[in-house]
Enzyme design. Sequence first.
Site, PDB file in Angstrom:
ATOM      1  CD  GLU A   1      -3.026  -0.838   0.078  1.00  0.00           C
ATOM      2  OE1 GLU A   1      -3.377   0.325  -0.181  1.00  0.00           O
ATOM      3  OE2 GLU A   1      -3.456  -1.829  -0.543  1.00  0.00           O
TER       4      GLU A   1
ATOM      5  CB  SER B  38     -45.999 -27.397  45.004  1.00  0.00           C
ATOM      6  OG  SER B  38     -47.347 -27.808  45.036  1.00  0.00           O
TER       7      SER B  38
END
Length: 749
Positions: free
Chosen positions: A189, A462
Amino acid sequence: MSTRSKGARSPKKMGKPWWYKPLFTLAKVALVLFFVLATYLIYLDSKVTQAFAGQKWQVPAQIYARSLALFPGMALTSVQLQAELEQLQYQRNPALTSAGQYSVSRNHVTIFRRAFTYIDGNEPETLFSVEFNSSGINRIRYRQQEEVNFARLEPQLIEHMLSPHQEDRELVRLEQVPILLKESLLLVEDRDFYHHRGVSPLSVLRALWANISAGRTVQGGSTLTQQLAKNMYLSSERTLLRKINEAMIALILDYRFSKDYLLEAYLNEIFLGQNHATAVHGFGLGSRFYFAKPLTELRPDEIALLIGLLKGPSYYDPRRYPERAITRRDLVLRLMFEQHLLDAKQYQQAVQQPLQLVARGQYLNARFPAYLDAVKKELRQINFDQQLLSSGIKVFTFLDPKAQQQAELTVRQQLQSRDEQVQAAMLVVNYQRAEIQALVGGKESGFAGFNRALDARRQIGSIIKPVIYLEALNQPGRFSLASMLEDQPLSLRSTNQDWQPQNFDKTFRGKVPLVTALTDSLNVPTVRLGLQLGMPTISDALKKLGLSRRITLQPAALLGAIELSPLEVSQLYQTLANNGVYQALATVQAVTDKDGHRLYHRPGQRFSRYSLQSIYLLQHALIAVTQTGTAKAIQRALPMTVFAGKTGTSSDYRDSWFTGFDQQTLLTVWLGRDDNKPIGLTGGSGALPLFIDYFTRQGAQSIIRYLPEQVTIQAFSATSGAPVAETCANVLLLPAIVVEMQQLSACDN
């Protein structure tokens, strides 16, 4: 005095050259342009420098699972440890050449652990081996020499917490970036990066010549600094004005900041792909997005692929266009070879590698939306600057990925044969430390939506009974496990209606021991006991056990006609399982900033709410529930393991519950329909099979409880419930709290 002769002409003035006026005008225009340009440069410098020197990006919070702690005596197998390493993307390599690798030999697993930052600081990369025996971990050796008592693996990254419109990235420091990646990036680059001043005329000319020679665009002329300027401050439009702005910003950046600082910014800013609607920025995240591993572990072919993507992440997308990606990758590899960054052998190995990518979106273990929902809710309640959520903070949770995956699998498989409208919720809790390890909010666990584990408030049936019985057993002079409770018809006026509670089998037994009433989940004796204790006492008990909401209790609440979420039920039973010691359940262990400085650590506040003696008696009864009572299916399925727990069924079979625990883990399961219609399942036939399936697959440890001080095994008359001598006939041998001056009754005739 001399005089001019008549008719003599005056000397002619010399005129200005023809080019003077245009030149003067041009100079004025140039001066104005200079001042405009200088002013604009000053403006740009102020704007760019201030923004670039501060927080340049919104960085998402990183959410981690728990760190797996290893220690001698731990019940963990070699296969389980290897599965954990695979989840962390460790590679099996006998040579162990670098971090992120492991090897296996007979009863040893040797790990080259990665470096990582945890709650208590930095952990360097290190090599250690774990030796196993038949019961688990036998010993741990560092560098295969020094024997130690503790080691741990890095936590799994499970989520990037993005805000709307926020870019996704994972910041890396320049020193964390492999040299091969840096040198290859500059080669492809910007070869003159460390020599130009932000703009490189030579690069422009070189790119022009390369493109003319190739007959197509093969190289760009922008420097890395120009690309950085464009990505951070400008649009992607192709205009002369944008290019001028790009060059000026690049000059400013190069003047104001060091080359290394700019390169690090580029590495973190560059666009590398798209994860559905979210942009993937930076090489740190790019490495995880494509390969699910950190930059430091990338092979040359993987480095070349990432660099190749810079030219066009969409065009060269390796998942959509693998042939294009390989061609581009091999071109980069060729450049690396020609410039001696790779030798011939490395080059040949690299170009022969196939693309080895993880599935899109799988670079994070972000498949746990219900758990992450709980984390996000908890984060909103934590006292720290919420703006830090976009500064790359790290959130360390208690999530156990293995437990979470098993919980989801259990829900999915167990509900396959059920009515498709039946939904589920499940919580897995380390009750000794009040840590939520797994959470399932519905049968479609991989999708975000209504989180039933947190937000569904349903009648608990319960499940409430142990709360009532604990309050009774907390009065040792008044009640014991052998106390006789009346199981006779009962009629009450409640909410302007006559209420006649019935047992499940519609029969009455006369008198029953307290332990039997709980073990067999008898309704009528429970209601009588609750009324005897008083509704305010039951309300206070719920509060002591951890219910934070204020609720009004009617007599029907004694049989579970109150609505709680699975999370709230888990909180109640955390205290029951943890020997009466309450600690608020949590998903978040700690939060640090991006540099590892601690912002929050979960407080370790624990409160003793019930005596160890009364809790021991209750747990004895809950163990009996799983062996001879309503949950005896556990004993049949897992006969070698001791559990405790309680079934729950709401009226008209609308809700099926089970919550229970082994030595370390509490599991709460709920089944029901979102429209609250009946599902036709009890706690034993609906939720309990999921509990059994989870522990069968995940493994369990038997409950071990020792008789506390002031608790002894006492003989009680099976007919009167009074303490008697052990030599009497027809007795119940039960643990009991020693009461001073307790007189033994005579044996029954």
